[in-house]
Design an enzyme around this catalytic site. Structure first.
Site, PDB file in Angstrom:
ATOM      1  N   THR A   1      37.761  48.104  44.427  1.00 53.07           N
ATOM      2  CA  THR A   1      37.281  47.211  43.367  1.00 53.07           C
ATOM      3  C   THR A   1      35.779  46.933  43.527  1.00 53.07           C
ATOM      4  O   THR A   1      35.252  47.009  44.649  1.00 53.07           O
ATOM      5  CB  THR A   1      38.049  45.870  43.414  1.00 53.07           C
ATOM      6  OG1 THR A   1      37.355  44.891  42.643  1.00 53.07           O
ATOM      7  CG2 THR A   1      38.176  45.337  44.830  1.00 53.07           C
ATOM      8  N   ASP A   2      35.137  46.575  42.432  1.00 51.42           N
ATOM      9  CA  ASP A   2      33.705  46.206  42.514  1.00 51.42           C
ATOM     10  C   ASP A   2      33.506  44.941  43.351  1.00 51.42           C
ATOM     11  O   ASP A   2      32.401  44.671  43.820  1.00 51.42           O
ATOM     12  CB  ASP A   2      33.092  46.035  41.114  1.00 51.42           C
ATOM     13  CG  ASP A   2      33.719  44.934  40.273  1.00 51.42           C
ATOM     14  OD1 ASP A   2      34.722  44.329  40.696  1.00 51.42           O
ATOM     15  OD2 ASP A   2      33.191  44.665  39.168  1.00 51.42           O
ATOM     16  N   GLU A   3      34.592  44.173  43.548  1.00 49.12           N
ATOM     17  CA  GLU A   3      34.441  42.907  44.271  1.00 49.12           C
ATOM     18  C   GLU A   3      34.049  43.116  45.728  1.00 49.12           C
ATOM     19  O   GLU A   3      33.577  42.184  46.381  1.00 49.12           O
ATOM     20  CB  GLU A   3      35.729  42.084  44.197  1.00 49.12           C
ATOM     21  CG  GLU A   3      36.083  41.739  42.775  1.00 49.12           C
ATOM     22  CD  GLU A   3      36.877  40.460  42.631  1.00 49.12           C
ATOM     23  OE1 GLU A   3      36.880  39.648  43.564  1.00 49.12           O
ATOM     24  OE2 GLU A   3      37.490  40.289  41.573  1.00 49.12           O
TER      25      GLU A   3
ATOM     26  N   TYR B   1      40.570  37.972  48.746  1.00 46.39           N
ATOM     27  CA  TYR B   1      41.033  39.174  48.044  1.00 46.39           C
ATOM     28  C   TYR B   1      40.026  40.306  48.251  1.00 46.39           C
ATOM     29  O   TYR B   1      40.377  41.419  48.660  1.00 46.39           O
ATOM     30  CB  TYR B   1      41.222  38.894  46.548  1.00 46.39           C
ATOM     31  CG  TYR B   1      41.248  40.150  45.689  1.00 46.39           C
ATOM     32  CD1 TYR B   1      42.290  41.073  45.786  1.00 46.39           C
ATOM     33  CD2 TYR B   1      40.209  40.420  44.783  1.00 46.39           C
ATOM     34  CE1 TYR B   1      42.307  42.229  45.008  1.00 46.39           C
ATOM     35  CE2 TYR B   1      40.223  41.569  44.003  1.00 46.39           C
ATOM     36  CZ  TYR B   1      41.266  42.473  44.127  1.00 46.39           C
ATOM     37  OH  TYR B   1      41.265  43.623  43.358  1.00 46.39           O
TER      38      TYR B   1
ATOM     39  N   LYS C   1      40.517  43.872  50.248  1.00 43.62           N
ATOM     40  CA  LYS C   1      40.325  45.161  49.560  1.00 43.62           C
ATOM     41  C   LYS C   1      39.241  45.984  50.276  1.00 43.62           C
ATOM     42  O   LYS C   1      39.331  47.213  50.355  1.00 43.62           O
ATOM     43  CB  LYS C   1      39.935  44.944  48.094  1.00 43.62           C
ATOM     44  CG  LYS C   1      41.057  44.441  47.212  1.00 43.62           C
ATOM     45  CD  LYS C   1      42.219  45.430  47.062  1.00 43.62           C
ATOM     46  CE  LYS C   1      41.840  46.680  46.282  1.00 43.62           C
ATOM     47  NZ  LYS C   1      43.023  47.543  46.055  1.00 43.62           N
TER      48      LYS C   1
HETATM   49  P1  NAD Z   1      48.742  43.906  39.426  1.00 44.01           P
HETATM   50  O1  NAD Z   1      48.698  42.636  40.212  1.00 44.01           O
HETATM   51  O2  NAD Z   1      48.952  43.840  37.954  1.00 44.01           O
HETATM   52  O3  NAD Z   1      49.904  44.855  39.989  1.00 44.01           O
HETATM   53  C1  NAD Z   1      50.056  45.115  41.348  1.00 44.01           C
HETATM   54  C2  NAD Z   1      51.341  45.933  41.505  1.00 44.01           C
HETATM   55  O4  NAD Z   1      51.466  46.273  42.900  1.00 44.01           O
HETATM   56  C3  NAD Z   1      52.613  45.165  41.117  1.00 44.01           C
HETATM   57  O5  NAD Z   1      53.465  46.001  40.362  1.00 44.01           O
HETATM   58  C4  NAD Z   1      53.238  44.811  42.468  1.00 44.01           C
HETATM   59  O6  NAD Z   1      54.648  44.682  42.426  1.00 44.01           O
HETATM   60  C5  NAD Z   1      52.800  45.990  43.318  1.00 44.01           C
HETATM   61  N1  NAD Z   1      52.773  45.643  44.752  1.00 44.01           N
HETATM   62  C6  NAD Z   1      52.183  44.558  45.326  1.00 44.01           C
HETATM   63  N2  NAD Z   1      52.381  44.587  46.649  1.00 44.01           N
HETATM   64  C7  NAD Z   1      53.099  45.708  46.919  1.00 44.01           C
HETATM   65  C8  NAD Z   1      53.593  46.293  48.100  1.00 44.01           C
HETATM   66  N3  NAD Z   1      53.405  45.709  49.303  1.00 44.01           N
HETATM   67  N4  NAD Z   1      54.269  47.449  48.013  1.00 44.01           N
HETATM   68  C9  NAD Z   1      54.493  48.055  46.823  1.00 44.01           C
HETATM   69  N5  NAD Z   1      54.048  47.530  45.657  1.00 44.01           N
HETATM   70  C10 NAD Z   1      53.357  46.384  45.706  1.00 44.01           C
HETATM   71  O7  NAD Z   1      47.415  44.680  39.798  1.00 44.01           O
HETATM   72  P2  NAD Z   1      46.386  45.483  38.866  1.00 44.01           P
HETATM   73  O8  NAD Z   1      45.504  44.528  38.187  1.00 44.01           O
HETATM   74  O9  NAD Z   1      47.143  46.509  38.104  1.00 44.01           O
HETATM   75  O10 NAD Z   1      45.519  46.213  39.989  1.00 44.01           O
HETATM   76  C11 NAD Z   1      45.896  47.489  40.506  1.00 44.01           C
HETATM   77  C12 NAD Z   1      44.869  47.928  41.538  1.00 44.01           C
HETATM   78  O11 NAD Z   1      43.581  47.999  40.936  1.00 44.01           O
HETATM   79  C13 NAD Z   1      44.726  46.983  42.718  1.00 44.01           C
HETATM   80  O12 NAD Z   1      44.569  47.754  43.879  1.00 44.01           O
HETATM   81  C14 NAD Z   1      43.468  46.205  42.405  1.00 44.01           C
HETATM   82  O13 NAD Z   1      42.832  45.760  43.589  1.00 44.01           O
HETATM   83  C15 NAD Z   1      42.636  47.244  41.683  1.00 44.01           C
HETATM   84  N6  NAD Z   1      41.652  46.742  40.727  1.00 44.01           N
HETATM   85  C16 NAD Z   1      42.030  45.861  39.763  1.00 44.01           C
HETATM   86  C17 NAD Z   1      41.087  45.431  38.827  1.00 44.01           C
HETATM   87  C18 NAD Z   1      41.493  44.496  37.721  1.00 44.01           C
HETATM   88  O14 NAD Z   1      40.598  44.047  36.972  1.00 44.01           O
HETATM   89  N7  NAD Z   1      42.754  44.176  37.525  1.00 44.01           N
HETATM   90  C19 NAD Z   1      39.767  45.888  38.896  1.00 44.01           C
HETATM   91  C20 NAD Z   1      39.418  46.790  39.912  1.00 44.01           C
HETATM   92  C21 NAD Z   1      40.374  47.220  40.821  1.00 44.01           C
HETATM   93  P1  TYD Z   2      39.662  36.950  36.907  1.00 41.93           P
HETATM   94  O1  TYD Z   2      40.312  37.461  35.687  1.00 41.93           O
HETATM   95  O2  TYD Z   2      40.471  36.113  37.839  1.00 41.93           O
HETATM   96  O3  TYD Z   2      39.048  38.223  37.652  1.00 41.93           O
HETATM   97  P2  TYD Z   2      38.017  38.282  38.913  1.00 41.93           P
HETATM   98  O4  TYD Z   2      38.094  37.021  39.660  1.00 41.93           O
HETATM   99  O5  TYD Z   2      38.590  39.417  39.675  1.00 41.93           O
HETATM  100  O6  TYD Z   2      36.673  38.579  38.338  1.00 41.93           O
HETATM  101  O7  TYD Z   2      38.375  36.111  36.475  1.00 41.93           O
HETATM  102  C1  TYD Z   2      37.367  36.661  35.649  1.00 41.93           C
HETATM  103  C2  TYD Z   2      36.294  35.608  35.480  1.00 41.93           C
HETATM  104  O8  TYD Z   2      36.837  34.515  34.730  1.00 41.93           O
HETATM  105  C3  TYD Z   2      35.807  35.016  36.797  1.00 41.93           C
HETATM  106  O9  TYD Z   2      34.416  34.732  36.679  1.00 41.93           O
HETATM  107  C4  TYD Z   2      36.592  33.731  36.919  1.00 41.93           C
HETATM  108  C5  TYD Z   2      36.763  33.297  35.481  1.00 41.93           C
HETATM  109  N1  TYD Z   2      37.995  32.535  35.180  1.00 41.93           N
HETATM  110  C6  TYD Z   2      37.918  31.278  34.537  1.00 41.93           C
HETATM  111  O10 TYD Z   2      36.825  30.801  34.206  1.00 41.93           O
HETATM  112  N2  TYD Z   2      39.077  30.615  34.298  1.00 41.93           N
HETATM  113  C7  TYD Z   2      40.294  31.102  34.658  1.00 41.93           C
HETATM  114  O11 TYD Z   2      41.326  30.419  34.414  1.00 41.93           O
HETATM  115  C8  TYD Z   2      40.368  32.390  35.279  1.00 41.93           C
HETATM  116  C9  TYD Z   2      41.696  32.981  35.686  1.00 41.93           C
HETATM  117  C10 TYD Z   2      39.195  33.075  35.530  1.00 41.93           C
END
Ligand code: NAD
Ligand code: TYD
Length: 347
Positions: free
Chosen positions: A124-126, A148, A152
């Site tokens: 992730t970019d984080e 988090y 990561k």
């Molecule tokens: P999500 O929270 O929607 O889904 C996570 C999935 O992983 C779920 O289906 C959960 O059941 C499964 N899981 C969790 N722990 C597990 C384990 N121990 N074994 C097997 N399965 C498990 O997540 P997402 O938003 O789809 O993110 C997917 C990936 O992308 C993650 O690695 C996250 O760090 C990365 N990512 C997410 C974002 C974003 O904006 N959502 C951005 C950049 C990177």
């Molecule tokens: P989020 O969707 O939790 O993603 P990330 O923390 O991975 O960037 O949050 C996106 C942005 O929105 C972040 O700056 C936090 C803000 N945010 C709020 O202001 N209120 C909320 O209830 C949530 C969930 C996020």
């Protein structure tokens, strides 16, 4: 090609599995290993569940026996499985370390034993932390600033170490904030869209001026599909949306699309250590030949429409899931009680 996709019942994983079948048809077999945590929804893959070249395995990526079973005969691994919500990580949840670090280790060990042809670690970019000006590139120092992001970063570098130490063909990707269909209603966009539909308050942290770069989930899925073939082992690729915006702008757009009043916005106490701005330079992926960026307004309109049409998908979570309601109370109860209609100081 037989691909082990972990976390395929989550937001990005389910969009990726669908993308693989769309782009590769019967030329791919997918094994989806998912623990089915609170964030999973098997209904997200209802349309592909009956395919002959799809198999679901319920299990934990940190369980070596399950991983051995699921990886059997696979050519590639794409690891989406993770605990993913910053706010939950700030509540002191140990499962971030267990899944995002130890789970990655278990997958890598099995991949090393089997000589997997490609292992994509979804990072992730984080992991870069916050940036005031300019954009992070793949060689920028890592400076994760919440649990988090730190877990990561652990998985990200552990994966790289398996390339450097053992030659496991690892590719690491670092994407910006995703949005789109099938996202659990705890993250900013799905939370605000579903709250706005119901006329509930939208809790904006701090002054609402933190910046994120928004990537449409289908573009992210397409990029990973591309890297499954084109990604160079040992390399890291940023994946950006090219749509940077302050949270308040996103909120205004959501309200406008739903024709809801700005009075729903509540400024609440900030998230601790809230990263001010994320920004990625994704030139490396572009030079490799990948192009696919959905204009933000188009992607957001499609997303808002999807949540409007798929209340069957999110209402059971928000209205009948006691764990969701408990989390909402912990996260927002006091914050909303002391909220205001004007910006709060950034934390
Ligand atoms: P999500 O929270 O929607 O889904 C996570 C999935 O992983 C779920 O289906 C959960 O059941 C499964 N899981 C969790 N722990 C597990 C384990 N121990 N074994 C097997 N399965 C498990 O997540 P997402 O938003 O789809 O993110 C997917 C990936 O992308 C993650 O690695 C996250 O760090 C990365 N990512 C997410 C974002 C974003 O904006 N959502 C951005 C950049 C990177
Ligand atoms: P989020 O969707 O939790 O993603 P990330 O923390 O991975 O960037 O949050 C996106 C942005 O929105 C972040 O700056 C936090 C803000 N945010 C709020 O202001 N209120 C909320 O209830 C949530 C969930 C996020």
């Amino acid at each position: 090609m037989k691909v082990l996709v972990t976390g395929g019942c989550g937001f990005i994983g389910s969009n990726f599995v669908r993308r693989l079948f769309e782009s590769r048809g019967d030329g791919v077999t997918v094994v989806n290993l998912d623990k089915l945590t609170y964030a999973a929804n098997p209904a997200s893959l209802a349309d592909v569940a009956g395919r002959r070249n799809y198999r679901f395995v319920k299990g934990d990526i940190a369980d070596p026996d399950m991983v051995r079973l699921a990886m059997d005969g696979c050519d590639a691994v794409v690891n989406f499985a993770a605990e993913t919500h910053v706010d939950r990580s700030l509540l002191g949840d140990a499962s971030f370390i267990e899944t995002d670090v130890r789970g990655v280790f278990v997958l890598l060990e099995e991949a090393r034993r089997r000589r997997i042809a490609k292992f994509i670690q979804i990072s992730t970019d984080e992991v870069y932390g916050t940036i005031a000006e300019g954009s992070f590139h793949e060689d920028s120092p890592l400076n994760p600033r919440n649990p988090y992001a730190a877990s990561k970063a652990g998985g990200d570098r552990l994966a790289y170490s398996y390339w450097a130490s053992y030659g496991v063909p690892v590719v690491v990707t670092r994407a910006s904030n995703n949005y789109g269909p099938y996202q659990y209603p705890e993250k900013l966009i799905p939370l605000f869209v579903t709250n706005a539909i119901d006329g509930h308050p939208l809790p904006l942290y701090g002054d609402g001026r933190n910046v994120r770069d928004w990537l449409y989930v289908k573009d992210h899925a397409a990029a990973i599909d591309f890297l499954l073939d084109a990604g160079e082992p040992g390399e890291t690729y940023n994946i950006a949306g090219g749509n940077e915006a302050e949270n308040i702008e996103i909120t205004h757009k959501v309200l406008a699309l739903l024709q809801k009043p700005k009075s729903l916005i509540r400024f609440v106490d900030d998230r601790p250590g809230h990263d001010r701005r994320y920004s990625l330079d994704a030139g490396k992926l572009g030079r490799l030949g990948f192009r696919s960026v959905t204009p933000f307004d188009e992607g957001l309109a499609e997303t808002v429409r999807w949540y409007g049409e798929r209340e069957d998908w999110w209402r059971p979570i928000k209205e009948r899931d006691a764990a969701y309601q408990e989390f909402y109370k912990t996260q927002y109860g006091d914050r909303l009680a002391t909220s205001s209609s004007t910006a709060k100081p950034p934390g």
